[in-house]
Every structure is written in C-alpha cells, then in structure tokens.
Design a protein around this motif. Sequence first.
Motif, short mmCIF file in Angstrom:
data_model
loop_
_atom_site.label_atom_id
_atom_site.label_comp_id
_atom_site.label_asym_id
_atom_site.label_seq_id
_atom_site.Cartn_x
_atom_site.Cartn_y
_atom_site.Cartn_z
N ILE A 153 0.85 -1.19 0.00
CA ILE A 153 0.00 0.00 0.00
C ILE A 153 0.89 1.23 0.00
O ILE A 153 1.80 1.35 0.81
CB ILE A 153 -0.92 0.03 1.25
CG1 ILE A 153 -1.76 -1.23 1.34
CG2 ILE A 153 -1.78 1.28 1.28
CD1 ILE A 153 -2.70 -1.44 0.19
N ASP A 154 0.63 2.17 -0.90
CA ASP A 154 1.34 3.45 -0.97
C ASP A 154 2.85 3.25 -0.99
O ASP A 154 3.58 3.75 -0.15
CB ASP A 154 0.94 4.37 0.18
CG ASP A 154 -0.53 4.73 0.13
OD1 ASP A 154 -1.15 4.58 -0.94
OD2 ASP A 154 -1.06 5.18 1.15
N ARG A 155 3.31 2.55 -1.97
CA ARG A 155 4.72 2.16 -2.07
C ARG A 155 5.67 3.34 -1.94
O ARG A 155 5.46 4.39 -2.51
CB ARG A 155 4.98 1.41 -3.37
CG ARG A 155 4.64 2.20 -4.61
CD ARG A 155 4.86 1.41 -5.90
NE ARG A 155 6.26 1.22 -6.17
CZ ARG A 155 6.82 0.01 -6.31
NH1 ARG A 155 6.11 -1.07 -6.20
NH2 ARG A 155 8.10 -0.08 -6.57
N GLY A 156 6.66 3.15 -1.10
CA GLY A 156 7.73 4.12 -0.98
C GLY A 156 7.50 5.26 -0.01
O GLY A 156 8.45 5.89 0.42
N GLY A 157 6.30 5.54 0.37
CA GLY A 157 6.04 6.66 1.28
C GLY A 157 6.13 6.24 2.74
O GLY A 157 6.31 5.08 3.06
N ARG A 158 6.01 7.21 3.62
CA ARG A 158 6.07 6.94 5.06
C ARG A 158 4.96 5.99 5.48
O ARG A 158 5.14 5.18 6.36
CB ARG A 158 5.96 8.26 5.84
CG ARG A 158 6.02 8.07 7.33
CD ARG A 158 5.91 9.37 8.12
NE ARG A 158 4.68 10.05 7.80
CZ ARG A 158 4.60 11.31 7.37
NH1 ARG A 158 5.67 12.02 7.23
NH2 ARG A 158 3.44 11.85 7.12
N GLY A 159 3.81 6.06 4.82
CA GLY A 159 2.69 5.21 5.15
C GLY A 159 2.66 3.89 4.40
O GLY A 159 1.70 3.14 4.48
N SER A 160 3.74 3.58 3.69
CA SER A 160 3.80 2.35 2.91
C SER A 160 3.77 1.13 3.83
O SER A 160 4.47 1.10 4.84
CB SER A 160 5.08 2.36 2.08
OG SER A 160 5.21 1.16 1.37
#
Length: 135
Positions: A16-23
């Motif tokens: 989910i939401d690859r690469g971001g803080r929320g990944s």
Amino acid sequence: MFLDMLKSFVGKVINIDRGGRGSRIGKLLDVYDDYFVLLTEEEGVVYYNTQHVKSLTENTKGYNIVFPENFEYKKAHNLLSLLENQKLQWIKINHDSPEKIEGILYDVNNDIISLIFNDEIVRIPMFHLRNIRMG
C-alpha cells in the motif's frame, strides 16, 4: 471500480502506498464498502480507509505471512459500522502519520470520531481517518 480491482487481490500480498512513510506490505484479508483489512508482520491487522490509498502494488517477492490457528479479525459492512462496534475500546488512528493518536473510542458518526485520551476528548473528522488498529 477500485473496489472490484482490490477484491481481486484478496489473499495476496500487496504493498500500500509504495515508498512513502505510510507504505505497508501485508496480506489482503478482506475488502468492504469503504475499507479493507491488511495483515502485516509488524503491526498485525490494520484497517484502511480506501479513499486515502494512493497506490497498490502486488508483491511477488516471496513475502509470506502465516495465520495463527483460529485467526479472527473485526468485520463490518462499512467503516462507520466497524467503528460503532468498537465503542469504548482502545484504538489507534493514523499510526503512520504525524497526526497519529490513540485512545478509547468514545463516539462515532458519519462526520466525527471522538476519542478519550488522558483527560481530553479529541475529535477527528471521519474524512481524515486513514487507518485504524484495534487494541
């Protein structure tokens, strides 16, 4: 259309939401009207509000989560019902964000979630609910 696509990944490992803080990477357990359930190794079961998902990637790198015997998680037809069933229980909201908060779920309606944290009642607009962890 997004929900139909998401349902096709039930039982698979997704990012989910690859690469971001929320990944987050985990096994997609179920999909409902406005949320889905992800089992992660680090945090256990996480409930995601579908309107805040920026991307979804099928993970084929051998990531494997083993379910404990008699594994159960909370279920409801929509996010509001899920939260209504958790009143007076400890929950964590937006645990991957600077706006994270946890406390006892005091009240919930279509617009606002109310949590008791220490000696305060904190109100959060439902729109800003990204994810939830129980307990």
